[in-house]
Write an enzyme that holds these catalytic residues in place. Structure first.
Site, PDB file in Angstrom:
ATOM      1  N   HIS A 126     140.405 -30.025 -52.039  1.00 45.89           N
ATOM      2  CA  HIS A 126     139.158 -30.603 -51.179  1.00 45.89           C
ATOM      3  C   HIS A 126     138.910 -32.151 -51.582  1.00 45.89           C
ATOM      4  CE1 HIS A 126     135.192 -29.845 -49.045  1.00 45.89           C
ATOM      5  NE2 HIS A 126     135.244 -31.398 -49.654  1.00 45.89           N
ATOM      6  N   CYS A 164     129.863 -37.358 -50.090  1.00 44.61           N
ATOM      7  CA  CYS A 164     128.732 -36.935 -51.274  1.00 44.61           C
ATOM      8  C   CYS A 164     127.663 -37.814 -51.633  1.00 44.61           C
ATOM      9  CB  CYS A 164     129.848 -37.084 -52.663  1.00 44.61           C
ATOM     10  SG  CYS A 164     128.868 -36.342 -54.170  1.00 44.61           S
ATOM     11  N   ARG A 213     130.009 -27.353 -41.593  1.00 45.70           N
ATOM     12  CA  ARG A 213     128.987 -26.873 -42.911  1.00 45.70           C
ATOM     13  C   ARG A 213     128.836 -28.082 -43.704  1.00 45.70           C
ATOM     14  NH1 ARG A 213     128.769 -27.215 -48.236  1.00 45.70           N
ATOM     15  NH2 ARG A 213     130.844 -26.447 -48.551  1.00 45.70           N
ATOM     16  N   ASP A 214     129.750 -28.247 -44.398  1.00 44.17           N
ATOM     17  CA  ASP A 214     129.941 -29.648 -45.366  1.00 44.17           C
ATOM     18  C   ASP A 214     129.504 -31.017 -44.633  1.00 44.17           C
ATOM     19  OD1 ASP A 214     130.241 -30.804 -47.878  1.00 44.17           O
ATOM     20  OD2 ASP A 214     132.280 -31.113 -47.680  1.00 44.17           O
ATOM     21  N   ASN A 223     134.607 -36.466 -46.166  1.00 45.19           N
ATOM     22  CA  ASN A 223     136.034 -35.695 -46.302  1.00 45.19           C
ATOM     23  C   ASN A 223     137.079 -36.396 -45.691  1.00 45.19           C
ATOM     24  OD1 ASN A 223     134.451 -33.190 -47.697  1.00 45.19           O
ATOM     25  ND2 ASN A 223     133.243 -33.558 -45.989  1.00 45.19           N
ATOM     26  N   HIS A 227     138.113 -36.299 -51.101  1.00 46.82           N
ATOM     27  CA  HIS A 227     137.249 -37.160 -50.417  1.00 46.82           C
ATOM     28  C   HIS A 227     137.976 -38.464 -50.176  1.00 46.82           C
ATOM     29  CE1 HIS A 227     133.015 -35.086 -49.893  1.00 46.82           C
ATOM     30  NE2 HIS A 227     134.002 -34.248 -50.752  1.00 46.82           N
TER      31      HIS A 227
END
Length: 315
Positions: free
Chosen positions: A222, A255, A29-30, A264, A224
């Site tokens: 979460h 991002c 998804r991300d 990520n 990065h």
């Protein structure tokens, strides 16, 4: 996949760390929503199945955001039914509003997530609403999901820094987290959206959340890896007792608001560290690495994960 050598990584447990960690896999998804072009639905379905075969038990499958905003995931209605055979795998989906929740529930989703912001600037840029307005939109979504006995995760972005506002006051993050908990969110994911967190910052925020009544067992992190701090920050969270870690197979994602963001935390890098610490994940690193190599081939570029590159000799 190439073996790094018998008995590697060598297991040397550290004291006072969790015995087991649940990895919340976000690559499907991300990760894929940040691709410039849409990945075919069949490839996405195969990706999720391969991740499950590698032992991941929570795989964020897709997003029910309007296709205008996230065209890469416009096939949610086609994809989700193709995952129905994964009965022992949790398949959360992102829902932005009531309409998105309706679409997800109509397909039988039992886990959903909403995406909030800790800052005004990101709320306006990403959600086109003020922070308070966005929380007001999520309130009925979360409550209706809970009425349907659906598990709800609340993402909180920009917890450690914002590209427009800079440092984000800890109390501001706590206020948003408490608002989501008050709505009924079962779980919170603290997002270092632009990858600027450092370990002391992580520990301070987790401690303040505890002081304000948010228990560690409902918190996920979460990170990065923009500044190479994702694993260090994860270790700090583990020291605090956090047992839910978000990660993305092959390091997919990033991002759009941080030009230097490298994506990520890679699931393989996380698993390598956890294996060395003797922390159980249930994940087969060889199968996971093979999956990321396969997906990198579908995307036409090598994986940014250092562990994937080391085990597969990707250049």
């Amino acid at each position: 996949m190439t073996s790094p050598g018998t008995g590697l990584p060598m297991v040397v447990p550290a004291t006072d760390l969790p015995a087991r960690v649940r990895i919340h896999e976000v690559g499907a998804r991300d990760g894929l929503q940040n691709e410039k072009t849409a990945v075919p639905t069949a490839v996405k379905a195969e990706f999720v199945h391969r991740l499950a075969d590698a032992g991941l038990t929570t795989i964020e499958a897709t997003s029910f955001v309007h296709p205008k905003w996230v065209p890469q995931l416009a096939d949610a209605e086609d994809l989700f039914p193709q995952l129905a055979d994964l009965r022992d795998v949790c398949l959360p989906v992102l829902v932005p509003n009531q309409r998105g929740l309706d679409r997800a529930l109509g397909l039988g989703a039992r886990r959903v997530a909403v995406f909030a912001s800790a800052t005004e600037s990101f709320a306006k840029a990403n959600l086109n609403r003020s922070l308070e307005e966005s929380l007001a939109v999520f309130d009925p979504v979360v409550r209706r999901a809970k009425d349907a006995d659906v598990h709800v995760r609340g993402y909180v972005s920009m917890c450690f820094g914002d590209p427009w506002e800079g440092a984000v006051p800890l109390h501001q993050v706590v206020r948003v987290c408490k608002a989501l908990r008050d709505m009924g969110c079962d779980e919170l994911s603290l997002g270092d959206t632009i990858g600027v967190a450092t370990p002391g910052h992580v520990l301070e925020l987790l401690s303040l959340l505890n002081e304000e009544g948010v228990p560690t067992n409902v918190i996920g992190v979460h990170f990065h890896d923009t500044y190479g701090q994702a694993l260090a920050n994860t270790y700090a969270a583990l020291e605090h007792g956090v047992t839910t870690i978000d990660a993305s197979a092959g390091g997919l994602g990033g991002c759009p608001y941080a030009k230097s963001a490298t994506g990520n935390l890679a699931t393989e890098d996380l698993v390598w560290m956890l294996q060395g610490l003797g922390i159980e994940t249930g994940v087969d690193l060889g199968r996971l690495t093979a999956t990321s190599v396969w997906m990198a081939e579908q995307l036409g570029r090598p994986s940014p994960s250092r562990t994937v590159r080391a085990l597969s000799h990707q250049e």
